[in-house]
Design an enzyme around this catalytic site. Structure first.
Site, PDB file in Angstrom:
ATOM      1  N   HIS A 113       0.823  -1.211   0.000  1.00 58.52           N
ATOM      2  CA  HIS A 113       0.000   0.000   0.000  1.00 58.52           C
ATOM      3  C   HIS A 113       0.856   1.259   0.000  1.00 58.52           C
ATOM      4  CE1 HIS A 113      -3.749  -2.219   1.655  1.00 58.52           C
ATOM      5  NE2 HIS A 113      -3.651  -2.277   0.350  1.00 58.52           N
ATOM      6  N   GLU A 163      -5.514   1.264   8.718  1.00 56.73           N
ATOM      7  CA  GLU A 163      -5.221   0.214   9.698  1.00 56.73           C
ATOM      8  C   GLU A 163      -5.490   0.664  11.127  1.00 56.73           C
ATOM      9  OE1 GLU A 163      -3.364   0.615   6.995  1.00 56.73           O
ATOM     10  OE2 GLU A 163      -2.965  -1.369   6.153  1.00 56.73           O
ATOM     11  N   GLU A 219      15.171 -13.589   5.813  1.00 57.76           N
ATOM     12  CA  GLU A 219      13.774 -13.356   5.421  1.00 57.76           C
ATOM     13  C   GLU A 219      12.805 -14.320   6.113  1.00 57.76           C
ATOM     14  OE1 GLU A 219      13.207 -10.912   3.442  1.00 57.76           O
ATOM     15  OE2 GLU A 219      14.885 -10.669   2.058  1.00 57.76           O
TER      16      GLU A 219
HETATM   17  C1  FMN Z   1       8.162  -8.776  10.630  1.00 60.87           C
HETATM   18  C2  FMN Z   1       7.661  -8.389   9.250  1.00 60.87           C
HETATM   19  C3  FMN Z   1       8.488  -7.703   8.363  1.00 60.87           C
HETATM   20  C4  FMN Z   1       8.040  -7.318   7.104  1.00 60.87           C
HETATM   21  N1  FMN Z   1       8.872  -6.631   6.287  1.00 60.87           N
HETATM   22  C5  FMN Z   1       8.426  -6.205   5.074  1.00 60.87           C
HETATM   23  C6  FMN Z   1       9.255  -5.428   4.235  1.00 60.87           C
HETATM   24  O1  FMN Z   1      10.403  -5.142   4.565  1.00 60.87           O
HETATM   25  N2  FMN Z   1       8.762  -4.988   3.050  1.00 60.87           N
HETATM   26  C7  FMN Z   1       7.486  -5.293   2.650  1.00 60.87           C
HETATM   27  O2  FMN Z   1       7.083  -4.850   1.580  1.00 60.87           O
HETATM   28  N3  FMN Z   1       6.676  -6.055   3.419  1.00 60.87           N
HETATM   29  C8  FMN Z   1       7.111  -6.497   4.624  1.00 60.87           C
HETATM   30  N4  FMN Z   1       6.301  -7.258   5.425  1.00 60.87           N
HETATM   31  C9  FMN Z   1       4.955  -7.598   4.944  1.00 60.87           C
HETATM   32  C10 FMN Z   1       4.018  -6.423   5.118  1.00 60.87           C
HETATM   33  O3  FMN Z   1       4.059  -5.945   6.444  1.00 60.87           O
HETATM   34  C11 FMN Z   1       2.595  -6.810   4.787  1.00 60.87           C
HETATM   35  O4  FMN Z   1       2.535  -7.127   3.417  1.00 60.87           O
HETATM   36  C12 FMN Z   1       1.594  -5.717   5.105  1.00 60.87           C
HETATM   37  O5  FMN Z   1       0.355  -6.129   4.654  1.00 60.87           O
HETATM   38  C13 FMN Z   1       1.951  -4.423   4.457  1.00 60.87           C
HETATM   39  O6  FMN Z   1       0.960  -3.454   4.697  1.00 60.87           O
HETATM   40  P1  FMN Z   1       0.036  -2.942   3.507  1.00 60.87           P
HETATM   41  O7  FMN Z   1      -0.906  -4.075   3.197  1.00 60.87           O
HETATM   42  O8  FMN Z   1      -0.644  -1.765   4.119  1.00 60.87           O
HETATM   43  O9  FMN Z   1       0.938  -2.626   2.369  1.00 60.87           O
HETATM   44  C14 FMN Z   1       6.726  -7.649   6.700  1.00 60.87           C
HETATM   45  C15 FMN Z   1       5.908  -8.345   7.581  1.00 60.87           C
HETATM   46  C16 FMN Z   1       6.354  -8.708   8.828  1.00 60.87           C
HETATM   47  C17 FMN Z   1       5.416  -9.454   9.742  1.00 60.87           C
HETATM   48 MN    MN Z   2      -2.600  -1.035   4.154  1.00 61.37          MN
END
Ligand code: FMN
Ligand code: MN
Length: 473
Positions: free
Chosen positions: A178, A217, A266
């Site tokens: 997002h 959120e 990762e």
């Molecule tokens: C511990 C953790 C680390 C994460 N790191 C990343 C990251 O570095 N980059 C990324 O794009 N998503 C990362 N994610 C996944 C996103 O948090 C996840 O896709 C989330 O839905 C993103 O928010 P959005 O849906 O509002 O984009 C991570 C998730 C976790 C649980």
């Molecule tokens: Mn979102």
């Protein structure tokens, strides 16, 4: 009553033996990471590092905040022994009732305000988490707050970031995220951000959830908390951040520049993402509480925080999607050990080809879970012993396994694909059909030799009624 911050959460964990206060000096350079890694692999209590090498007293690190079912349950205000099934059901229920945040003026996160030359990320004990990581990671369990240019959408997402120098971070933000969509609304300009580290546990958890479209959120953090989140305005931009957070980094993502980020351990349990050009975050101001607590997730072989929270969240999300497609789904379990690559789907009633149908819905909607096990309702999807039993005994090695082509969404994070597949963005997904074929007449279906199916009702009742008399608990 929801926890207002990690300090209250840690106090609650202490009562149930789910945190260990580490008073011995620990090095931010690999030692804290190694301890946290071992903790995750053993399902141990969370490490709370109170004495970090090279840093003043009071600068602390809280590792693996949400890496066990027990800590997840406690964060939700449930008993520590709440089952995964109950945790997931409670999570799904609460998410149905969003709660708007409250704006406040006074906030603990403003106890220290650092501007101009005072801005220095090295003030905090950001850890070098795994050997081979591209740098010290400041943000691994947090929320990045951004808002669309016309201010109709505020997003919280967990996107990691690594320290480059005093006031710059490099961060990975996948193109499907997002934050990427929000940045596009700025039409090539810099994107104001606030990185919120150490808000209350449910605020961080919600930043990892995916089932929101363009909703904010923070309302869902309120839903999980069953209370509004208290927000306060940033010093150098208009973004709102949780008032009780430990550390807030305010700044801008810089357009037209990319900087090398990673590699990093990762969530699938491997280091697969090579160092690559990613987003540059420039920090203009830092606010923090006295004696700040940095939160840290040490991703790797499950179960870490990502595996744990994504399991709950994706189970709820997949069930919703399957129901939307009118599938008779009873439950979905994304076992934490499968690092989100595997899902178990329970169905009732079973009909011919239901497993293939479910596989197609997964491929069309949720590209990052590539292995699906479909079971009938006499199997508890949350009990992997039962799931393994039917996978071994009911799934036909050829007719029961349906493989189809699949697109790759998560570039570079799938450990088993080869360079050619990465280039073409192609992989495969597979469904294991552990239901009896619909065309089999009843007479040829083997009878299950379990307590509830191999004995007459009357005998079952007698045995259950006398269970303690026999000497069993
Ligand atoms: C511990 C953790 C680390 C994460 N790191 C990343 C990251 O570095 N980059 C990324 O794009 N998503 C990362 N994610 C996944 C996103 O948090 C996840 O896709 C989330 O839905 C993103 O928010 P959005 O849906 O509002 O984009 C991570 C998730 C976790 C649980
Ligand atoms: Mn979102």
């Amino acid at each position: 009553m929801a926890f207002n911050d990690n300090r209250e959460f840690i106090a609650a964990l202490e009562k149930t033996g789910d945190v260990v206060r580490i008073k011995q000096e620990v090095d931010w350079d690999l030692e804290a990471g190694a301890i946290t890694r071992r903790v995750c692999e053993r399902n141990d209590p969370a490490p709370f590092f109170e004495n970090i090498k090279d840093y003043p007293e009071g600068y602390r690190i809280f590792g693996a905040p949400m890496a066990t079912e027990r800590r997840f349950a406690i964060a939700m205000g449930l008993g520590p022994d709440t089952s995964f099934r109950q945790i997931q059901a409670e999570f799904a229920n609460r998410m149905e009732h969003p709660v708007k945040p409250l704006l406040v003026k006074d906030a603990p996160c403003k106890e220290n305000v650092l501007l101009g030359e005072e801005v220095d990320l090295h003030r905090f004990p950001a850890p070098m988490i795994h050997e081979g990581d591209g740098g010290r990671y400041m943000a691994t369990w947090h929320a990045v707050v951004t808002q669309s240019a016309v201010r109709d959408w505020t997003n919280w997402g967990m996107y990691r970031s690594m320290i480059l120098n005093r006031r710059h971070l490099a961060g990975l933000c996948e193109p499907y995220s997002h934050q990427f969509a929000i940045w596009k609304t700025y039409k090539g300009k810099n994107l104001p951000f606030a990185i919120v580290i150490g808000a209350d546990p449910l605020c961080s958890m919600i930043a990892t959830a995916r089932a929101f479209g363009s909703q904010s959120e923070v309302d869902y953090a309120g839903a999980l908390r069953q209370e509004p989140v208290e927000l306060v305005k940033c010093e150098t931009n208009d973004l709102l951040v949780p008032a009780h957070a430990e550390i807030v980094l305010e700044g801008e993502c810089i357009s037209d520049v990319q900087v090398n980020e990673g590699p990093f351990g990762e969530y699938p349990g491997f280091s697969t993402h090579a160092r690559a050009p990613q987003t540059l975050y420039r920090v203009n101001a830092i606010t923090h509480r006295n004696d700040p607590i940095l939160t840290m997730s040490c991703m790797g072989v499950p179960v870490d925080d990502a595996a744990m929270v994504k399991s709950v969240d994706l189970g709820v999300f997949f069930k919703k999607i399957l129901q939307k497609h009118k599938m008779p789904v009873t439950d979905v379990y994304v076992p934490p050990a499968g690092a989100t690559f595997l899902a178990v789907v329970g169905v009732k009633p079973v009909y011919s080809n239901i497993a293939s149908h479910i596989g197609r819905i997964f491929s069309a909607n949720m590209a990052a879970t590539y292995k699906i096990i479909v079971v009938s309702d006499d199997v508890d999807v949350f009990d992997m012993q039962q799931v393994l039993h039917v996978l071994a005994t009911k799934c036909h090695p050829s007719r029961g396994i349906k493989i189809s082509d699949s697109e790759i969404d998560f570039v570079g994070l799938i450990p088993y694909i080869n360079p050619e597949e990465t280039r073409l963005r192609k992989t495969a997904s597979v469904v294991f059909d552990c239901t009896w074929p619909g065309e089999w007449p009843k007479e040829i279906i083997p009878r299950k030799m379990s307590f509830d199916q191999a004995y007459p009702e009357e005998i079952q009742q007698r045995v259950l009624g006398n269970w303690q008399n026999y000497g069993y608990k």
